[in-house]
Structure formats: structure tokens, C-alpha cells
Enzyme design. Structure first.
Site: not given
Length: 360
Positions: A171, A195, A101
Site C-alpha cells: 500500500d 493523499k 492501515w
């Protein structure tokens, strides 16, 4: 059908109490005679929902008054473009690459300016966090970017990088609300909620007000300008109303659990059960350098692809689902987010012990 133990990396397990409350309110939310799915985002009922959700998140994270909380769409991946468009004043940003990511965010940022990879752990399949104590931070860097917890590879930052005075953008999609965070250490924190907080479709940005500007890149879409969203209190267009409603319920659940200090203790206890077993097992092995282990995502392998596949199959049949590891790591991965009960981890370890005894 009995509920399974869901170890998915996302969308992932939600607190049962939240699901039950949402079910009870499905047809009639607090006497409105309609579901939250059906109501106008301009209605008084939804105005209360989104304002209460923001207040509870601010309380949980102790978010200072000079930070805006934005409820956005497009998922965390859309922020890979929005961040450089909004924050690259000098056209330069430094990225620390600790997984897929962070790498995707870096590659996207290169489209809008000079993105520099100042550190990476790609050399060992992202199984560790690189030393970030003395990075070659660019003098003109507008920000330094990290992915705080690496869902795929199971690593996390236990010490933040030395950004040498540059703002830090993080993030936190897979570890938000899992432990206390000093928001003032960051210029911006953002997270896709699917998540550890809610259903897919919402991304939350916590951003310092001085970073919300009009002088962004001229081609920045109106919808991707943080000022557009901040000025409209996240209601520039129809937001993901039902997702925000569920997030609000999860924020209240975390409060009821005792807040972020209690959540951290809960998560450390769960992770210790699993890591202690992995460290003592003759069959299963963790894939991450110990000092960089995540509390949320635990990848492990047997070293034999066929045995890994057999384990995943038998675990699924026994009610432990979504344990297959990411293709870049192989093996297995147990995501043990806030809503995963300790009992789920204990029973998984019991199953792993049984599997080991039968497959030595």
C-alpha cells in the site's frame, strides 16, 4: 480569501496549477462543450483522458509491460479484502504491522484465509519499522504485505523486507510518486490517490499480469476481481471519471517538475527543514525513530496536551491548517506531500519558532 497552507493527511493539497487548469476546463473540456463531470466514460474524449493518464503514470514509474494499471473505486480500504480474495491461492499471507492501515488490512485478510503477523511495531506505538531482514516467512505464503509509508505514525520503509522469494504487496497511498520506485520489486502496488495524487474516489492498482487470474476465491464479487477490471481496461462500469482526469493532470505536473528523482530531491529538502528544526527545538519533538522517518508525514508533540491544542488553534488562525495529530499519537502532524511548496514548510517552521519563543 487567500489560500491556506494545507497540511492535511488526506484529502490533501493539490498543485495550484492543476486546480487552475481544471477550473478553466470546468464548463468546456477541449471544445467538447461539456465538463469532464458530464461526459460519457465511453466517449472518445474520456478514452483519451484515461489512456493518457495511464501512459504518463507508466512513464513516471517506468512500469514494465507485464504489469497492468487499473483505475478502481472503493478506496484503498476496499483492497484490504480484494487482495486476499484475488491473491491467496494457498490461503496464507504474511503481514508486517507498522500502523493502523496495515493492521486493518491484516484483520480483513483473516476473514479469507490464514493471515500471519510476522512482525510488528505496535509495542512502541508504531514509532519505528521492525527489522525485516530475517522474517519467519511462511513456506505457503502467497504474498507478504506492507504499508510502505505510515500516514498516521510518520514512518517509512527505507529498506524493503526480505520476503524470501514471496511476492511483495504494498500500500503506497501516502508516498506514491514522492520518489523513484522499482516496480519489479513488487507483485502489486496500490494507492488511494487522495493523499499525493488527486481527489478522493480513485484507487490505482499496479499488478503483475501473472497475478491476475480467474481462479480466485469463488465468492469474490465480480467487481473485485482484478481480471474483470483488467479485461475491461478499468471500464467495466462507470469509473470515477473526474478523479481520474485530475490524477492525469497531476501525473503531467510531476513530469514537468522533473519526474521522480526531482520530486525526491524536492521532498528531501522540505523534510530536512522541518526535521532539522524539530531536532534543535527545546519545545517540539518528533515522535519517530530517526532512521525510519517519512518524507511525507511528520508527527511531533510538545509533551503537553494543552500546549499542543493551543499550537493547533494558533497555527490554524495563522493559515496553517489541518495540523492536529491522529488521536492515537496526539500532538501534531504535518503532511508535506508533493504539492506542498517549500515555502509552506519554511513559513510553518518560522511560526513554530515564534510559538516556542512565546511559550517557553
Amino acid at each position: 480569501m487567500a489560500r491556506v497552507y494545507n497540511f492535511s493527511a488526506g484529502p490533501s493539497v493539490l498543485p495550484e496549477v492543476v486546480l487552475k487548469e481544471a477550473a478553466e476546463e470546468m464548463l468546456d473540456y477541449k471544445g467538447t462543450g461539456m465538463s469532464v463531470m458530464e461526459m460519457s466514460h465511453r466517449s472518445k474524449a474520456f478514452d483519451n483522458i484515461i489512456k493518457e493518464a495511464e501512459k504518463d503514470l507508466r512513464d513516471l514509474m517506468n512500469i514494465p509491460d507485464n504489469y497492468k494499471v487499473l483505475f478502481l473505486q472503493g478506496g484503498a480500504s476496499q483492497q484490504f479484502a480484494a487482495i486476499p480474495m484475488n491473491l491467496m491461492k494457498n490461503g496464507v499471507a504474511d503481514y508486517i504491522i507498522t500502523g493502523q492501515w496495515a493492521k486493518k488490512a491484516y484483520e480483513e485478510a483473516k476473514k479469507y484465509g490464514k493471515a500471519v503477523a510476522v512482525a510488528s511495531s505496535a509495542d512502541k506505538t508504531f514509532s519505528y519499522i521492525p527489522d525485516c531482514s530475517d522474517l519467519p516467512i511462511d513456506d505457503d505464503a502467497d504474498y507478504v504485505y506492507i504499508c510502505h509509508n505510515n500516514t498516521i505514525y510518520g514512518t517509512t520503509y527505507h529498506t524493503l523486507p526480505n520476503t524470501k522469494g514471496k511476492i511483495l504487496v504494498a500500500d503506497m497511498s501516502s508516498d506514491i510518486l514522492s520518489q523513484p520506485v522499482n516496480v519489479e520489486d513488487y507483485g502489486m502496488i496500490y494507492f488511494g490517490v487522495q493523499k499525493n495524487v488527486g481527489p478522493a474516489g480513485v484507487v490505482v492498482a499496479i499488478i503483475r499480469e501473472d497475478l491476475i487470474r480467474d481462479d480466485v476465491m469463488p465468492f469474490t464479487p465480480t467487481m473485485l476481481k482484478y481480471k474483470t477490471q483488467a479485461d475491461a481496461d478499468s471500464l467495466y462500469n462507470t469509473p470515477p471519471c473526474y478523479g481520474i482526469y485530475i490524477c492525469g493532470k497531476v501525473f503531467k505536473w510531476v513530469k514537468e517538475m522533473g519526474g521522480l528523482e526531482a520530486m525526491k530531491a524536492h521532498n528531501e529538502k522540505k523534510a530536512k527543514i522541518l526535521y532539522d528544526f524539530l531536532d534543535s527545538s527545546e519545545l517540539f519533538k518528533g515522535t519517530v525513530v530517526k532512521k525510519d522517518r517519512s518524507l511525507m508525514n511528520v508527527p511531533f508533540v510538545t509533551g503537553d496536551a494543552d500546549l499542543d491544542a493551543k499550537f493547533v488553534k494558533e497555527a490554524t488562525e495563522a493559515g496553517f491548517v489541518n495540523l492536529k495529530g491522529h488521536r492515537t499519537v496526539g500532538g501534531m502532524r504535518a503532511s508535506i506531500y508533493n504539492a506542498m511548496p517549500i515555502e509552506g514548510v519554511e513559513k510553518l517552521v518560522e511560526f513554530m519558532k515564534k510559538f516556542e519563543a512565546e511559550n517557553k
